[in-house]
Motif scaffolding. Structure first.
Motif, PDB file in Angstrom:
ATOM      1  N   LEU A   1       0.868  -1.172   0.000  1.00  0.00           N
ATOM      2  CA  LEU A   1       0.000   0.000   0.000  1.00  0.00           C
ATOM      3  C   LEU A   1       0.901   1.217   0.000  1.00  0.00           C
ATOM      4  O   LEU A   1       1.697   1.410   0.923  1.00  0.00           O
ATOM      5  CB  LEU A   1      -0.902   0.006   1.232  1.00  0.00           C
ATOM      6  CG  LEU A   1      -1.747   1.271   1.431  1.00  0.00           C
ATOM      7  CD1 LEU A   1      -2.783   1.407   0.319  1.00  0.00           C
ATOM      8  CD2 LEU A   1      -2.403   1.274   2.806  1.00  0.00           C
ATOM      9  N   ALA A   2       0.802   2.052  -1.028  1.00  0.00           N
ATOM     10  CA  ALA A   2       1.610   3.263  -1.147  1.00  0.00           C
ATOM     11  C   ALA A   2       0.710   4.468  -0.937  1.00  0.00           C
ATOM     12  O   ALA A   2      -0.197   4.735  -1.730  1.00  0.00           O
ATOM     13  CB  ALA A   2       2.278   3.332  -2.520  1.00  0.00           C
ATOM     14  N   VAL A   3       0.949   5.200   0.141  1.00  0.00           N
ATOM     15  CA  VAL A   3       0.110   6.337   0.518  1.00  0.00           C
ATOM     16  C   VAL A   3       0.874   7.629   0.243  1.00  0.00           C
ATOM     17  O   VAL A   3       2.055   7.745   0.565  1.00  0.00           O
ATOM     18  CB  VAL A   3      -0.263   6.260   2.010  1.00  0.00           C
ATOM     19  CG1 VAL A   3      -1.100   7.473   2.419  1.00  0.00           C
ATOM     20  CG2 VAL A   3      -1.003   4.965   2.312  1.00  0.00           C
ATOM     21  N   SER A   4       0.194   8.598  -0.343  1.00  0.00           N
ATOM     22  CA  SER A   4       0.788   9.922  -0.537  1.00  0.00           C
ATOM     23  C   SER A   4      -0.153  10.979   0.022  1.00  0.00           C
ATOM     24  O   SER A   4      -1.333  10.725   0.262  1.00  0.00           O
ATOM     25  CB  SER A   4       1.060  10.195  -2.022  1.00  0.00           C
ATOM     26  OG  SER A   4      -0.146  10.152  -2.766  1.00  0.00           O
ATOM     27  N   GLY A   5       0.394  12.180   0.230  1.00  0.00           N
ATOM     28  CA  GLY A   5      -0.389  13.313   0.712  1.00  0.00           C
ATOM     29  C   GLY A   5      -0.426  14.412  -0.321  1.00  0.00           C
ATOM     30  O   GLY A   5       0.611  14.791  -0.885  1.00  0.00           O
TER      31      GLY A   5
END
Length: 254
Positions: free
Chosen positions: A194-198
């Motif tokens: 899971l790759a999360v960005s803001g």
């Protein structure tokens, strides 16, 4: 040298790796909830952060974490990494793929990434402040850069304390030793990711997260429209729920 660390809980192993502006305390808000969700948690301070002294020789952070897991008898673990902690997690997963069950990367750095002019300029401003002995100014630069608009003053003060302590630890040694970079092949990573960005983060980290589904065998990208670079601190419960949802689908607790 053994990294300063905490271990608690029962179930599948889950390792929390901190960002380069924080230490293992950045996971305080997630700690008990993840234990209650049925996981055995490990969190550590990399060299020069929190309770771990600054390096006194060349070293490799991924190998340090592997040594810690070996000492704890943990053969396989899921890795949750924030920023530089994500870089370390990716290196571990590429070098020892059979030892990583899942990856959750929150605004992760990426081995081999070429920094943008914006990121290089930030590093130059930080270095200039530190060379001038202005730890307070360098700390404030990091707090203002890396926290998004949802971060309250309590969160800002927590990051301020962690970053200042890291600067003081790292500047207290006579010689600076950068981590040894290992050659890795991201194609070796098989663990679901899971790759999360803001959306309020620097472009480098948004682009890294968006690229990971093309670089890894099994990766999903989620962008948080409200987040800066440290969403697990900015909206802790929201990120905790996101992590638990991902982990339950990949390494469900018994």
């Amino acid at each position: 040298m053994t990294l300063s660390h905490d271990v608690a809980g029962d179930g599948p192993a889950l390792v929390l790796l901190h960002s380069g502006v924080c230490d293992r305390r950045m996971w305080d808000a997630q700690w008990l909830t993840l234990i209650d969700a049925g996981y055995r948690l490990v969190r550590c301070d990399l060299r020069g952060f929190g309770g771990t002294p600054a390096p006194d020789r060349p070293h490799n952070d991924a190998e340090d974490v592997q040594d810690l897991l070996n000492s704890l008898g943990i053969r396989q673990a899921a890795l949750v990494g924030s920023s530089y902690g994500g870089h370390v997690a990716l290196e571990i997963a590429a070098r020892w793929p059979d030892r990583v069950s899942a990856l959750a990367l929150v605004c992760s750095a990426l081995p081999g990434h070429e920094p943008s002019a914006e990121l290089n300029a930030l590093g130059e401003r930080e270095e200039a402040l530190l060379e001038a002995g202005d730890i307070v100014g360098a700390t404030e630069l990091m707090v203002e850069t890396w926290l998004g608009p949802d971060a309250d003053e309590t969160t800002r003060e927590a990051v301020r304390r962690m970053q200042r302590q890291a600067f003081e630890l790292q500047m207290a040694v006579a010689e600076e030793f950068e981590p040894i970079e290992a050659e890795i092949d991201l194609a070796a990573i098989q663990a679901p990711c899971l790759a999360v960005s803001g959306a309020h983060d620097l472009a480098d980290f948004r682009q890294i997260a968006a690229r990971l589904p093309d670089l890894l065998a099994d990766a999903e990208h989620v962008e948080l429209p409200w987040a800066g670079h440290l969403p697990s601190l900015e909206r802790p419960s929201t990120v905790t729920d996101l992590l638990i949802g991902f982990l339950k689908g990949t390494i469900p607790a018994v």
